[in-house]
Design a protein around this motif. Structure first.
Motif, PDB file in Angstrom:
ATOM      1  N   GLY A 166       0.804  -1.223   0.000  1.00  0.00           N
ATOM      2  CA  GLY A 166       0.000   0.000   0.000  1.00  0.00           C
ATOM      3  C   GLY A 166       0.830   1.263   0.000  1.00  0.00           C
ATOM      4  O   GLY A 166       0.502   2.240  -0.678  1.00  0.00           O
ATOM      5  N   ARG A 167       1.909   1.258   0.755  1.00  0.00           N
ATOM      6  CA  ARG A 167       2.772   2.450   0.815  1.00  0.00           C
ATOM      7  C   ARG A 167       3.476   2.685  -0.512  1.00  0.00           C
ATOM      8  O   ARG A 167       3.635   3.824  -0.952  1.00  0.00           O
ATOM      9  N   LEU A 168       3.874   1.611  -1.154  1.00  0.00           N
ATOM     10  CA  LEU A 168       4.493   1.722  -2.474  1.00  0.00           C
ATOM     11  C   LEU A 168       3.472   2.206  -3.502  1.00  0.00           C
ATOM     12  O   LEU A 168       3.774   3.069  -4.335  1.00  0.00           O
ATOM     13  N   ALA A 169       2.258   1.678  -3.428  1.00  0.00           N
ATOM     14  CA  ALA A 169       1.219   2.040  -4.398  1.00  0.00           C
ATOM     15  C   ALA A 169       0.860   3.520  -4.307  1.00  0.00           C
ATOM     16  O   ALA A 169       0.596   4.160  -5.334  1.00  0.00           O
ATOM     17  N   THR A 170       0.856   4.094  -3.106  1.00  0.00           N
ATOM     18  CA  THR A 170       0.535   5.518  -2.985  1.00  0.00           C
ATOM     19  C   THR A 170       1.616   6.385  -3.624  1.00  0.00           C
ATOM     20  O   THR A 170       1.306   7.380  -4.289  1.00  0.00           O
ATOM     21  N   GLU A 171       2.881   6.015  -3.434  1.00  0.00           N
ATOM     22  CA  GLU A 171       3.967   6.779  -4.049  1.00  0.00           C
ATOM     23  C   GLU A 171       3.905   6.695  -5.572  1.00  0.00           C
ATOM     24  O   GLU A 171       4.117   7.690  -6.265  1.00  0.00           O
ATOM     25  N   VAL A 172       3.581   5.517  -6.083  1.00  0.00           N
ATOM     26  CA  VAL A 172       3.482   5.332  -7.527  1.00  0.00           C
ATOM     27  C   VAL A 172       2.316   6.142  -8.084  1.00  0.00           C
ATOM     28  O   VAL A 172       2.431   6.780  -9.140  1.00  0.00           O
ATOM     29  N   ALA A 173       1.184   6.142  -7.390  1.00  0.00           N
ATOM     30  CA  ALA A 173       0.016   6.896  -7.846  1.00  0.00           C
ATOM     31  C   ALA A 173       0.311   8.396  -7.893  1.00  0.00           C
ATOM     32  O   ALA A 173      -0.128   9.094  -8.814  1.00  0.00           O
ATOM     33  N   VAL A 174       1.069   8.894  -6.930  1.00  0.00           N
ATOM     34  CA  VAL A 174       1.448  10.310  -6.925  1.00  0.00           C
ATOM     35  C   VAL A 174       2.323  10.629  -8.126  1.00  0.00           C
ATOM     36  O   VAL A 174       2.141  11.656  -8.796  1.00  0.00           O
ATOM     37  N   LEU A 175       3.277   9.751  -8.442  1.00  0.00           N
ATOM     38  CA  LEU A 175       4.148   9.971  -9.599  1.00  0.00           C
ATOM     39  C   LEU A 175       3.363   9.920 -10.905  1.00  0.00           C
ATOM     40  O   LEU A 175       3.601  10.714 -11.820  1.00  0.00           O
ATOM     41  N   LEU A 176       2.427   8.961 -11.013  1.00  0.00           N
ATOM     42  CA  LEU A 176       1.640   8.834 -12.246  1.00  0.00           C
ATOM     43  C   LEU A 176       0.736  10.040 -12.466  1.00  0.00           C
ATOM     44  O   LEU A 176       0.550  10.480 -13.596  1.00  0.00           O
ATOM     45  N   ARG A 177       0.152  10.573 -11.401  1.00  0.00           N
ATOM     46  CA  ARG A 177      -0.730  11.733 -11.535  1.00  0.00           C
ATOM     47  C   ARG A 177       0.025  13.028 -11.744  1.00  0.00           C
ATOM     48  O   ARG A 177      -0.502  13.972 -12.301  1.00  0.00           O
ATOM     49  N   GLY A 178       1.258  13.103 -11.265  1.00  0.00           N
ATOM     50  CA  GLY A 178       2.034  14.327 -11.401  1.00  0.00           C
ATOM     51  C   GLY A 178       1.864  15.260 -10.223  1.00  0.00           C
ATOM     52  O   GLY A 178       2.178  16.447 -10.316  1.00  0.00           O
ATOM     53  N   LYS A 179       1.392  14.741  -9.095  1.00  0.00           N
ATOM     54  CA  LYS A 179       1.158  15.585  -7.922  1.00  0.00           C
ATOM     55  C   LYS A 179       2.455  16.075  -7.285  1.00  0.00           C
ATOM     56  O   LYS A 179       2.423  16.977  -6.462  1.00  0.00           O
ATOM     57  N   HIS A 180       3.571  15.499  -7.650  1.00  0.00           N
ATOM     58  CA  HIS A 180       4.854  15.919  -7.119  1.00  0.00           C
ATOM     59  C   HIS A 180       5.427  17.121  -7.875  1.00  0.00           C
ATOM     60  O   HIS A 180       6.460  17.652  -7.497  1.00  0.00           O
ATOM     61  N   LYS A 181       4.743  17.575  -8.917  1.00  0.00           N
ATOM     62  CA  LYS A 181       5.224  18.686  -9.735  1.00  0.00           C
ATOM     63  C   LYS A 181       4.459  19.965  -9.396  1.00  0.00           C
ATOM     64  O   LYS A 181       3.276  19.918  -9.082  1.00  0.00           O
ATOM     65  N   PRO A 182       5.104  21.110  -9.510  1.00  0.00           N
ATOM     66  CA  PRO A 182       4.405  22.368  -9.241  1.00  0.00           C
ATOM     67  C   PRO A 182       3.365  22.727 -10.305  1.00  0.00           C
ATOM     68  O   PRO A 182       2.501  23.562 -10.065  1.00  0.00           O
ATOM     69  N   ILE A 183       3.406  22.081 -11.470  1.00  0.00           N
ATOM     70  CA  ILE A 183       2.451  22.377 -12.541  1.00  0.00           C
ATOM     71  C   ILE A 183       1.237  21.460 -12.493  1.00  0.00           C
ATOM     72  O   ILE A 183       0.464  21.416 -13.445  1.00  0.00           O
ATOM     73  N   PHE A 184       1.059  20.724 -11.389  1.00  0.00           N
ATOM     74  CA  PHE A 184      -0.042  19.759 -11.299  1.00  0.00           C
ATOM     75  C   PHE A 184      -1.389  20.436 -11.517  1.00  0.00           C
ATOM     76  O   PHE A 184      -1.657  21.512 -10.999  1.00  0.00           O
ATOM     77  N   SER A 185      -2.195  19.795 -12.311  1.00  0.00           N
ATOM     78  CA  SER A 185      -3.567  20.223 -12.534  1.00  0.00           C
ATOM     79  C   SER A 185      -4.426  18.962 -12.555  1.00  0.00           C
ATOM     80  O   SER A 185      -4.090  18.002 -13.245  1.00  0.00           O
TER      81      SER A 185
END
Length: 149
Positions: A27-46
């Motif tokens: 579960g902890r790995l899956a949350t990090e992967v989901a954040v990377l796939l969505r782009g939430k780690h970037k300042p341009i996230f929309s």
């Protein structure tokens, strides 16, 4: 009055991340992967744009489930016919298709829309240590923690 800036699709910088899943909690790995796939780690996230990166996960067969989830966690699928519900435990799923456990965990954390389908296509999961994406030069992902100390 401030103005919202929207990025064009070709202006989005997409990177490839390589994650080794051996010894990590599912579960902890899956949350990090989901954040990377969505782009939430970037300042341009929309939320309505695909601003995320590609993720390659290796050693998916070595991911860890805590507690009794190996025997208690169930995966369901339905054929569409009456009485067509099939149920599989996580232990059986690991034996037959070790990558699907990780894919199902990440898929459940993405939106249930066309955008979510597009994001999920950028996930590449492999049971062993090798992958065919060496030409993309994926960057090894380093886990970041919110709390330190």
């Amino acid at each position: 009055m401030s103005k919202t800036i929207h990025r064009a699709i070709d202006e989005i910088d997409r990177r490839w991340h390589l994650i080794d899943a051996s010894g990590q909690v599912l579960g902890r790995l899956a949350t990090e992967v989901a954040v990377l796939l969505r782009g939430k780690h970037k300042p341009i996230f929309s939320p309505h744009l695909d601003t995320g990166d590609f993720v390659v996960i290796v050693n998916a067969e070595r991911v860890v489930l805590t507690g009794n989830k190996l025997k208690d966690k169930l995966y369901h699928r339905h054929s569409g016919y009456p009485g067509g519900l099939k149920t599989t435990t996580a232990e059986q799923m690991f034996r037959s298709h070790p990558t699907r456990v990780l894919e199902a965990a990440v898929r459940g954390m993405l939106p249930r829309t066309k955008l979510g389908d597009a994001l999920f296509r950028k996930l590449k999961v492999y049971a062993g240590p090798t992958h065919p994406h060496a030409s993309q030069q994926p960057i090894p992902f380093v886990k970041t923690t919110a709390k330190e100390g």
